[in-house]
Design a protein around this motif. Structure first.
Motif, PDB file in Angstrom:
ATOM      1  N   ARG A  32       0.837  -1.216   0.000  1.00 47.31           N
ATOM      2  CA  ARG A  32       0.000   0.000   0.000  1.00 47.31           C
ATOM      3  C   ARG A  32       0.864   1.256   0.000  1.00 47.31           C
ATOM      4  O   ARG A  32       0.576   2.212  -0.725  1.00 47.31           O
ATOM      5  CB  ARG A  32      -0.905   0.017   1.240  1.00 47.31           C
ATOM      6  N   LYS A  33       1.941   1.220   0.810  1.00 49.62           N
ATOM      7  CA  LYS A  33       2.808   2.395   0.950  1.00 49.62           C
ATOM      8  C   LYS A  33       3.314   2.861  -0.409  1.00 49.62           C
ATOM      9  O   LYS A  33       3.411   4.054  -0.681  1.00 49.62           O
ATOM     10  CB  LYS A  33       3.984   2.024   1.867  1.00 49.62           C
ATOM     11  N   TYR A  34       3.651   1.910  -1.271  1.00 48.99           N
ATOM     12  CA  TYR A  34       4.227   2.268  -2.584  1.00 48.99           C
ATOM     13  C   TYR A  34       3.218   2.124  -3.723  1.00 48.99           C
ATOM     14  O   TYR A  34       3.601   2.153  -4.895  1.00 48.99           O
ATOM     15  CB  TYR A  34       5.480   1.423  -2.853  1.00 48.99           C
ATOM     16  N   ASN A  35       1.952   1.954  -3.340  1.00 49.90           N
ATOM     17  CA  ASN A  35       0.896   1.880  -4.372  1.00 49.90           C
ATOM     18  C   ASN A  35       1.201   0.869  -5.469  1.00 49.90           C
ATOM     19  O   ASN A  35       0.972   1.140  -6.654  1.00 49.90           O
ATOM     20  CB  ASN A  35       0.739   3.248  -5.043  1.00 49.90           C
ATOM     21  N   THR A  36       1.736  -0.278  -5.083  1.00 47.44           N
ATOM     22  CA  THR A  36       2.214  -1.170  -6.141  1.00 47.44           C
ATOM     23  C   THR A  36       1.075  -1.944  -6.798  1.00 47.44           C
ATOM     24  O   THR A  36       1.219  -2.407  -7.922  1.00 47.44           O
ATOM     25  CB  THR A  36       3.295  -2.151  -5.623  1.00 47.44           C
TER      26      THR A  36
END
Lengths: 342, 342
Positions: free
Chosen positions: A295-299
């Motif tokens: 989620r943090k890096y919107n992968t």
């Protein structure tokens, strides 16, 4: 979920979520015949074979691949005859055989939300019934008599196996590049989608440019399909559908959502991924932490964007074919694959 | 070992033990080409595939099946061309694929006296490389262009898988009849011997009666071959060749030497067989006891007599073909299979 661009290009404005319904409706009668061909050709006096095989048939699945063969043949003007139905059944046989062997390789206990064949019948039977279905699909292809179709499906089968072996080699290896990942999914998934739509044009006796356009449509669609599969494996929504989440994580399969998170991660995060994926040293909360990094890096969004790009390529591949309900259904199938929640 | 009858019929008097040497000498040049075709067609950019496959090639084996294709084609007057060589390679590919899957199913750690592929490379790779070899054999058959050969080998592949599943179903079941056992070995072993010699006649473009005679030759030879295999599994002599003895016993495979011993056994002996084969409850000295019961009822000799009967049928199948070195070598191959110590 569908990009503006694709909607504008194709003039298929959906007020609702795209679905497979149009495609299913169009090929419904033929798919009933495909199912019958499948049942007829999995017959064996060895009782365990039809038992195990009908477990798979009952489990269902989307039947995307045989539908692609039927739709592609229709898009090429093919109307009557048994070839498309029989060859669609062959495609599903090959797919089913690879699923059986996959589940053995992955030691999966669930398939399509149900107990997998290997969990129910054992690895031995799964390997052997996979071999049986694969061989029977070739018997059926020979009956149909097209060496060109045989060639396409035999080559696709070899490429699928290569893709699966590649996947074994890249598993547990955080040095896996995006290109290596794409090579794997092209081979293990997209090749059969490509072959399925390719043979539709062959059966209809169309010129090579149409064959290749439909092959590319399948390849691009299959790539998009697998990218979304790899997104769904980390999607919380999966859990609500009774599917397991994090299978790829636990198996150490290095998929695009992880590759992007790893590339963007700091040293601690990289060490976390290596510990889990390479050393297979799992601790409580690891899957949650993996999902939080994703989620943090919107992968997942980044991976879905790649899927949208491949989906657009698939839609573009249909440009030379006549407009109409079949083409629209094939376009909506692409949009469904990209936006599908399952 | 060879019965008077067959020696008189065929006028091949051996002063020494029959061997495969005459056959090997006759097809030697072609077998070198078969090996090259095998190496060329197992190529893949996925390094693990040629690695695992060349382990199998290096392990060797008798290469009976491809030699049968070459010899049968020659017996039918076929002299030149690539078809026989390429199709012989396909037969060996199919055989190798089934061995890979067999070893996974049996969890064998040894194959031909060496570490098996699954022990060295893992079950996953063995399943997938088996699939790859199988698919590649069909690609090669398609290139060759004979739908009839494709049909024969596709059907044989399905029958082999059926035979292996049947074997799973009869394993650990002392109620297995001699007929059920024969059905298993016809399917799992004899079918590919039959297909291998059958396609020799097809490649040579011979009439159906010659095709069927050669198919039957292979079926009978393959049945004899497997009967002897099942004898050797209990033969003390095997141990001196660095092979394991008693694999079938430990796996609970109900083969003819056991079926006959069980049928002749008293209640205690029957209970012993059921405890070992059905319950898989093994104690120290069980294999020795099994071997002593097998000696008590002469069941290895009885099984060899069945093999001799099938061998004689195989020799009789050649009656309509011209006498000469090829026919003699094919007869001696039968005699070798029956008397072979390995």
């Amino acid at each position: 979920m569908v990009s503006e661009k694709s909607v504008n290009n194709t003039a298929t404005q959906h007020t609702t979520q795209p679905s497979l319904d149009s495609l299913i409706d169009l090929v419904d009668a033929d798919m009933k015949r495909v199912n019958q061909v499948i049942i007829d050709n999995m017959h064996s006096d060895v009782a365990l074979i039809p038992q195990l095989a009908s477990h798979l048939v009952a489990a269902g699945g989307k039947r995307m691949r045989p539908m692609l063969t039927l739709a592609s043949a229709r898009l090429c003007g093919y109307e009557e005859g048994d070839s498309a139905v029989n060859m669609a059944a062959c495609v599903e046989f090959i797919h089913t055989a690879t699923l059986l062997h996959d589940d053995v390789v992955d030691e999966s206990l669930l398939r399509r939300g149900q107990e997998s064949a290997n969990a129910l019948f054992g690895n031995e039977a799964s390997v052997l019934v996979g071999d049986f279905l694969f061989a029977r699909s070739f018997v059926l292809m020979v009956k149909n008599g097209s060496l060109k179709v045989l060639d396409i499906l035999a080559r696709a089968s070899a490429v699928i196996a290569e893709g699966e072996v590649m996947q074994l080699s890249t598993a547990n290896d955080m040095a896996t590049t995006e290109q290596a990942y794409l090579d794997v999914i092209m081979a293990k998934t997209a090749a059969l989608f490509g072959a399925a739509s390719h043979i539709g044009a062959v059966i209809a006796g169309r010129p090579e440019d149409e064959e290749l356009a439909l092959r590319d449509y399948g390849l691009h669609l299959g790539t998009a399909f697998q990218l979304i599969d790899d997104v769904l494996d980390y999607s919380a929504h999966q859990a609500t559908l009774g599917k397991t989440v994090g299978d790829d994580f636990r198996d150490g399969k290095v998929t695009l959502p992880v590759i992007i998170a790893y590339a963007n991660g700091d040293e601690d995060e990289k060490a976390f991924w290596r510990r889990c994926m390479e050393d297979q040293d799992f601790r409580d909360g690891d899957l949650d932490h993996a999902q939080s990094l994703i989620r943090k890096y919107n992968t997942l969004e980044a991976t879905m964007n790649r899927a949208r790009e491949y989906g657009q390529l698939a839609i573009d591949d249909l440009a030379g074919f006549p407009d109409g309900p079949i083409k629209n259904a094939m376009i909506e199938a692409v949009e469904f694959c990209i936006s599908r929640p399952y």
